[in-house]
Design a protein around this motif. Structure first.
Motif, PDB file in Angstrom:
ATOM      1  N   ALA A 238       0.835  -1.209   0.000  1.00 34.64           N
ATOM      2  CA  ALA A 238       0.000   0.000   0.000  1.00 34.64           C
ATOM      3  C   ALA A 238       0.870   1.260   0.000  1.00 34.64           C
ATOM      4  CB  ALA A 238      -0.927  -0.007   1.220  1.00 34.64           C
ATOM      5  N   ASN A 239       1.957   1.225   0.765  1.00 35.11           N
ATOM      6  CA  ASN A 239       2.899   2.349   0.740  1.00 35.11           C
ATOM      7  C   ASN A 239       3.535   2.507  -0.634  1.00 35.11           C
ATOM      8  OD1 ASN A 239       2.393   2.673   3.483  1.00 35.11           O
ATOM      9  ND2 ASN A 239       4.155   1.443   4.093  1.00 35.11           N
ATOM     10  N   LEU A 240       3.776   1.374  -1.301  1.00 35.46           N
ATOM     11  CA  LEU A 240       4.370   1.406  -2.638  1.00 35.46           C
ATOM     12  C   LEU A 240       3.407   2.069  -3.633  1.00 35.46           C
ATOM     13  CD1 LEU A 240       7.033   0.309  -3.907  1.00 35.46           C
ATOM     14  CD2 LEU A 240       5.710  -1.673  -4.662  1.00 35.46           C
ATOM     15  N   VAL A 241       2.122   1.762  -3.496  1.00 37.38           N
ATOM     16  CA  VAL A 241       1.123   2.386  -4.368  1.00 37.38           C
ATOM     17  C   VAL A 241       1.012   3.875  -4.070  1.00 37.38           C
ATOM     18  CG1 VAL A 241      -1.310   2.423  -5.007  1.00 37.38           C
ATOM     19  CG2 VAL A 241      -0.163   0.233  -4.647  1.00 37.38           C
ATOM     20  N   MET A 242       0.955   4.211  -2.790  1.00 36.91           N
ATOM     21  CA  MET A 242       0.775   5.610  -2.396  1.00 36.91           C
ATOM     22  C   MET A 242       1.995   6.469  -2.724  1.00 36.91           C
ATOM     23  SD  MET A 242      -2.277   5.947  -1.191  1.00 36.91           S
ATOM     24  CE  MET A 242      -2.190   7.532  -0.361  1.00 36.91           C
ATOM     25  N   GLU A 243       3.136   5.849  -2.918  1.00 37.30           N
ATOM     26  CA  GLU A 243       4.334   6.613  -3.254  1.00 37.30           C
ATOM     27  C   GLU A 243       4.143   7.406  -4.550  1.00 37.30           C
ATOM     28  OE1 GLU A 243       9.166   5.832  -3.130  1.00 37.30           O
ATOM     29  OE2 GLU A 243       7.824   4.204  -3.722  1.00 37.30           O
ATOM     30  N   THR A 244       3.381   6.859  -5.477  1.00 45.75           N
ATOM     31  CA  THR A 244       3.082   7.581  -6.724  1.00 45.75           C
ATOM     32  C   THR A 244       1.673   8.158  -6.731  1.00 45.75           C
ATOM     33  OG1 THR A 244       2.424   5.464  -7.725  1.00 45.75           O
ATOM     34  CG2 THR A 244       4.694   6.200  -8.071  1.00 45.75           C
ATOM     35  N   LEU A 245       0.736   7.500  -6.041  1.00 44.20           N
ATOM     36  CA  LEU A 245      -0.650   7.953  -6.046  1.00 44.20           C
ATOM     37  C   LEU A 245      -0.838   9.212  -5.204  1.00 44.20           C
ATOM     38  CD1 LEU A 245      -3.618   7.453  -6.830  1.00 44.20           C
ATOM     39  CD2 LEU A 245      -3.808   5.976  -4.810  1.00 44.20           C
ATOM     40  N   HIS A 246      -0.151   9.295  -4.083  1.00 42.73           N
ATOM     41  CA  HIS A 246      -0.320  10.431  -3.177  1.00 42.73           C
ATOM     42  C   HIS A 246      -0.015  11.769  -3.845  1.00 42.73           C
ATOM     43  CE1 HIS A 246       0.735  13.100   0.270  1.00 42.73           C
ATOM     44  NE2 HIS A 246      -0.292  12.496   0.841  1.00 42.73           N
ATOM     45  N   PRO A 247       1.107  11.917  -4.563  1.00 39.53           N
ATOM     46  CA  PRO A 247       1.357  13.203  -5.235  1.00 39.53           C
ATOM     47  C   PRO A 247       0.292  13.542  -6.281  1.00 39.53           C
ATOM     48  CG  PRO A 247       3.377  11.917  -5.099  1.00 39.53           C
ATOM     49  CD  PRO A 247       2.257  11.016  -4.698  1.00 39.53           C
ATOM     50  N   GLN A 248      -0.224  12.529  -6.971  1.00 40.79           N
ATOM     51  CA  GLN A 248      -1.254  12.785  -7.969  1.00 40.79           C
ATOM     52  C   GLN A 248      -2.533  13.309  -7.322  1.00 40.79           C
ATOM     53  OE1 GLN A 248      -1.826   9.229 -10.280  1.00 40.79           O
ATOM     54  NE2 GLN A 248       0.357   9.028 -10.804  1.00 40.79           N
ATOM     55  N   LEU A 249      -2.978  12.669  -6.233  1.00 42.14           N
ATOM     56  CA  LEU A 249      -4.183  13.135  -5.544  1.00 42.14           C
ATOM     57  C   LEU A 249      -3.982  14.539  -4.977  1.00 42.14           C
ATOM     58  CD1 LEU A 249      -5.243   9.895  -3.607  1.00 42.14           C
ATOM     59  CD2 LEU A 249      -6.286  10.850  -5.670  1.00 42.14           C
ATOM     60  N   ARG A 250      -2.817  14.786  -4.444  1.00 39.06           N
ATOM     61  CA  ARG A 250      -2.550  16.108  -3.876  1.00 39.06           C
ATOM     62  C   ARG A 250      -2.583  17.186  -4.961  1.00 39.06           C
ATOM     63  NH1 ARG A 250       2.964  16.350  -0.803  1.00 39.06           N
ATOM     64  NH2 ARG A 250       3.687  16.084  -2.960  1.00 39.06           N
ATOM     65  N   HIS A 251      -2.077  16.851  -6.145  1.00 37.91           N
ATOM     66  CA  HIS A 251      -2.070  17.817  -7.245  1.00 37.91           C
ATOM     67  C   HIS A 251      -3.479  18.084  -7.766  1.00 37.91           C
ATOM     68  CE1 HIS A 251      -0.687  19.935 -10.808  1.00 37.91           C
ATOM     69  NE2 HIS A 251      -1.438  19.133 -11.560  1.00 37.91           N
ATOM     70  N   VAL A 252      -4.328  17.066  -7.770  1.00 35.31           N
ATOM     71  CA  VAL A 252      -5.679  17.212  -8.316  1.00 35.31           C
ATOM     72  C   VAL A 252      -6.638  17.807  -7.286  1.00 35.31           C
ATOM     73  CG1 VAL A 252      -7.658  15.955  -9.236  1.00 35.31           C
ATOM     74  CG2 VAL A 252      -5.342  15.349  -9.977  1.00 35.31           C
ATOM     75  N   ILE A 253      -6.579  17.281  -6.045  1.00 34.51           N
ATOM     76  CA  ILE A 253      -7.573  17.657  -5.036  1.00 34.51           C
ATOM     77  C   ILE A 253      -7.162  18.907  -4.259  1.00 34.51           C
ATOM     78  CG2 ILE A 253      -8.736  16.853  -2.941  1.00 34.51           C
ATOM     79  CD1 ILE A 253      -8.581  14.030  -4.035  1.00 34.51           C
ATOM     80  N   GLY A 254      -5.849  19.075  -4.023  1.00 30.43           N
ATOM     81  CA  GLY A 254      -5.380  20.184  -3.197  1.00 30.43           C
ATOM     82  C   GLY A 254      -5.927  21.535  -3.581  1.00 30.43           C
ATOM     83  N   PRO A 255      -5.861  21.949  -4.848  1.00 29.66           N
ATOM     84  CA  PRO A 255      -6.369  23.286  -5.218  1.00 29.66           C
ATOM     85  C   PRO A 255      -7.877  23.438  -5.079  1.00 29.66           C
ATOM     86  CG  PRO A 255      -4.810  22.460  -6.852  1.00 29.66           C
ATOM     87  CD  PRO A 255      -5.134  21.324  -5.958  1.00 29.66           C
ATOM     88  N   ARG A 256      -8.617  22.345  -4.982  1.00 27.55           N
ATOM     89  CA  ARG A 256     -10.077  22.426  -4.925  1.00 27.55           C
ATOM     90  C   ARG A 256     -10.615  22.446  -3.499  1.00 27.55           C
ATOM     91  NH1 ARG A 256     -12.077  18.337  -9.808  1.00 27.55           N
ATOM     92  NH2 ARG A 256     -10.719  19.216 -11.427  1.00 27.55           N
TER      93      ARG A 256
END
Length: 824
Positions: A238-256
């Motif tokens: 799960a940490n391995l998945v989040m290593e790449t998924l977390h930055p993507q979610l932060r980039h998409v959701i953070g500004p909203r």
């Protein structure tokens, strides 16, 4: 808050998370199937060819925490839903998971816990400032103002925060700084145990998994150490998945995210935790299916391996030789120019705090045994000794007592080397060394218990102090050898973990493109067990192993690290000792104190023992004033196995007050010499004689045997008498006999002889075993630089002339002498 999560993690985004998780698991699954066959080949080959490392001197306990609850107490928990603090009863099971209950009564009745926290991957924080720094950096583009107030209000309470980069955070607090320090030790122990990697007993699944994760990250360009390689395999994935998924979610959701800064931070934490929970559920199910599929083919692969083992080994050696011809010149050049100059610096940075930590483990173990010996001599009684031995059995799992050992390792500093060799942080090495310290402490305690049990069965319980001391000295020798072996292995593994990824990264541009052509040399029916990537990494590993071995060997010569030299081989002085490893744990409370008190618990609760009182390893909190406000950190009822250091200090203050009242009370000895002095005391008596007898008396020492009647009416045996002639005024024979009859012995010896008069004739060898020395420079250079070479300086007894037993009936007049009497 649920609306915030559902609005930002709608069906489309959840589908995206699922798709990305499946993609990572698909790539990982291919690697795992390949590495599983290779790991099985290595396992079968090792089994057939044999081999092994140095045999340990200490015994190993199979399941030290069986039937034990690590700790329980009360904390305040911050509830995100209501934004209020609520008192919770916390129970730490032997799995080191935190179970939170509404109250202690709910826990005692065996009700379901409110929440159970797996501490793998978490970091324990003790200040809101540190926590807010991490929170403020979690959302790029959202800058917090300097001095911005946190969204969690404490009201003069002391925080304890479990922070995770992806999972839900857990905020607790206590009301005193003393409680905070103790709970910090408990929580850090939970994190340390949960991050302890995968079980080494799984000799196929564990190497297959770790190699697969490493190769997956290398394919993504990440060669260095990884802080999130912690927990069970599904958590690591799960940490391995989040290593790449977390930055993507932060980039998409953070500004909203809407609202004020504190509201954005709170919402982002909830969204991130929900995404991680979804990923973890998927990796758990998919990894389970992957391992089941591999295990289903294990028997077939194993049979094939045993049939074609010789052919596989021959083919591997042939291909490895060709890869070596390509890689070795480049690897040696890289090693000579970019690695070799830094090996000693890395090793020195690792060895200094590690050696101090293992030395502290030895000191803590030694002090605990000395304390038991003191109490056994000061009339503590057998029940008290049994309680102390019961607490000693769980010493390695006492977070507070072990904290001084762990703190030594936390001083590790790899600054400057981290950037060069792409080491994310030294936490990986710190945690591993601390786990090894705990293992060595438990091994030492368990070996001591088994030796003491064996000695008590053979000699009885008449002289427990003497038996404890002999067993202690044997265990310390074994600890010194084993700790040296463990540390040298740790240094070699740490150097490889730092250097090998760096070498692979530097050699990848020139060597990796050449590897596919070697695959053509492998027969298709053997291709499942021989992978070019693995053979290539083995060649790189072999190129640097010699340099690392030489560096560690040279370091073993330095006295300050207390390491055995490689030329020193300690053969087991106890050939039958390892037979004791199969013995069940010793119940010291029952052995010394009779039957265990009634207090059986119900079997309805999960993890509860039946037929006897449930044990708790650590009783953390000592109530100084008998009351703790808000019921914070309460102990489990009726359970008190390991006392607090503060409690010992309070007891010592009370003892000091008693000593002021009566200076004649026996005092606790401060060293092993003092303990031996109580066992084998020396009494000096000054006598005088008329001048005409001086010519017949002469100074000198003579071994003798005789009896003296003491003031309390007991007969004491005399082993040596030293005669010293001095100028004395004339005195009558009656006065001499009166002085001889009023000899007083130490009160501590009176008490011991009254309890065990049959032990009066036993002797204790003064220099029988090694102890700690004050100055390590006095050690002999015998090739072993450990503390066991030191000896306590014990003065030689001065025997005297005059046989006090030969003419006892005639009551002779003793010559003017100074008599030194050794009582045994």
């Amino acid at each position: 808050m649920g609306d915030v999560v559902s609005s930002h993690l709608d069906e489309s985004r959840r589908g995206m998370i699922t798709a990305q998780t499946q993609d990572v698991m698909k790539q990982f699954g291919k690697l795992y199937e390949q590495q599983y066959a290779v790991a099985l080949f290595n396992s079968v080959r090792y089994e057939i060819e044999g081999g092994g490392g140095t045999q340990s001197q200490l015994l190993h306990r199979k399941d030290p925490l069986a039937g034990h609850c690590i700790f329980s107490g009360s904390l305040y928990q911050y509830l995100e839903e209501t934004r209020k603090w609520r008192s919770r009863f916390v129970s730490v099971a032997n799995s080191y998971a935190l179970s939170l209950y509404d109250s202690q009564a709910a826990h005692d009745r065996g009700l379901q816990s409110r929440v159970t926290i797996n501490c793998a991957g978490y970091k324990v924080l003790s200040s809101m400032e540190e926590y807010m720094d991490l929170i403020n950096n979690s959302l790029p583009g959202v800058k917090a103002k300097v001095g911005n107030s946190p969204f969690i209000k404490l009201d003069n309470k002391f925080p304890l925060i479990l922070w995770h980069p992806y999972a839900r955070h857990h905020c607790f607090c206590v009301v005193t700084e003393k409680e905070q320090k103790k709970w910090l030790a408990v929580l850090r122990d939970c994190v340390r145990h949960s991050n302890n990697g995968l079980p080494e007993e799984c000799i196929v699944q564990t190497p297959a998994f770790t190699d697969s994760v490493r190769l997956y990250r290398q394919a993504k360009g990440h060669y260095g150490t990884w802080d999130m390689m912690c927990g069970a395999p599904p958590q690591i994935l799960a940490n391995l998945v989040m290593e790449t998924l977390h930055p993507q979610l932060r980039h998409v959701i953070g500004p909203r995210l809407k609202g004020k800064m504190q509201q954005k931070q709170r919402n982002w934490m909830l969204i991130c935790a929900a995404a991680y929970k979804q990923v973890l559920a998927q990796t758990s199910s998919q990894y389970e299916a992957l391992t089941e599929a591999c295990e289903a083919h294990r028997a077939q692969l194993d049979a094939r391996l045993r049939t074609d083992m010789d052919q596989i080994i021959t083919s591997k050696e042939h291909i490895t030789s060709k890869i070596r011809a390509l890689v070795l010149p480049k690897a040696e050049e890289l090693l000579r120019t970019s690695i070799q100059p830094y090996i000693n610096s890395i090793l020195e940075a690792l060895m200094e705090p590690t050696s101090r930590g293992f030395s502290e483990v030895r000191d803590v173990f030694f002090k605990e045994l000395v304390e038991i010996s003191k109490n056994s001599l000061n009339g503590g009684g057998k029940e008290k000794v049994g309680e102390q031995l019961e607490r000693l059995s769980m010493l390695a799992f006492h977070p507070v007592k072990m904290q001084s050992c762990y703190e030594k390792m936390e001083q590790l500093n790899l600054e400057g080397l981290q950037q060069r060799f792409d080491v994310s942080s030294p936490s990986v090495f710190i945690s591993r060394a601390q786990i090894l310290m705990r293992e060595q402490m438990d091994n030492a305690v368990y070996t001591f218990e088994q030796l003491l049990q064996q000695a008590l069965e053979a000699q009885g319980q008449d002289n427990v102090c003497k038996t404890i001391q002999k067993c202690q000295d044997r265990v310390l020798k074994k600890y010194d050898y084993d700790s040296s072996t463990v540390r040298k292995k740790f240094f070699r593994e740490a150097l490889l973990q730092i250097i090998i990824p760096y070498m692979l990264q530097q050699l990848a541009p020139t060597c990796t493109p050449e590897l596919p052509r070697f695959q053509e040399l492998i027969f298709e029916d053997l291709s499942r067990f021989l992978l070019v990537e693995n053979m290539y990494e083995e060649v790189v590993l072999q190129s640097v192993t010699k340099e690392i071995m030489m560096a560690v060997k040279e370091a073993a010569v330095q006295r300050k690290h207390n390491l055995y030299r490689d030329s020193m081989i300690l053969t087991s002085s106890d050939p039958n000792l390892h037979l004791l490893e199969e013995n069940p744990p010793v119940d010291w409370a029952a052995k010394f104190g009779g039957e265990e008190p009634d207090g059986s618990v119900s079997s309805s609760g999960e993890g509860r023992a039946t037929g006897r009182r449930r044990k708790q390893v650590v009783s953390m909190i000592h109530l100084d004033d008998g009351h703790l406000p808000y019921e914070s950190c309460l102990e489990a009822p009726g359970v008190e196995l390991i006392p607090e250091e503060d409690a010992q200090s309070v007891d010592s203050k009370e003892e000091e007050g008693d000593e002021e009242k009566s200076s004649e009370d026996p005092k606790s000895p401060d060293s092993v010499n003092a303990i031996r002095g109580l066992i084998n005391p020396v009494v000096e008596v000054e006598l005088s004689a008329p001048e005409e007898q001086l010519s017949a008396a002469s100074s000198g020492t003579e071994a003798t045997k005789g009896l003296i009647t003491m003031e309390d009416g007991l007969l004491e045996e005399v082993t040596h008498v030293t005669t010293v002639v001095e100028d004395q005024s004339e005195i009558s024979p009656q006065t001499i006999l009166q002085k001889l009859a009023t000899i007083k012995k130490p009160e501590a010896e009176d008490e011991e002889n009254e309890e065990n008069p049959e032990e009066e004739g036993e002797e204790v060898a003064v220099d029988e075993s090694p102890q700690l020395a004050a100055d390590s420079s006095s050690q002999n250079d015998s090739g072993f630089q450990s503390l066991t070479n030191d000896r306590l300086s014990v003065g030689e007894p001065l025997p005297i002339k005059a046989d006090l037993g030969e003419e006892e009936e005639e009551e002779p007049i003793v010559s003017p002498t100074q008599v030194e009497v050794h009582l045994v």
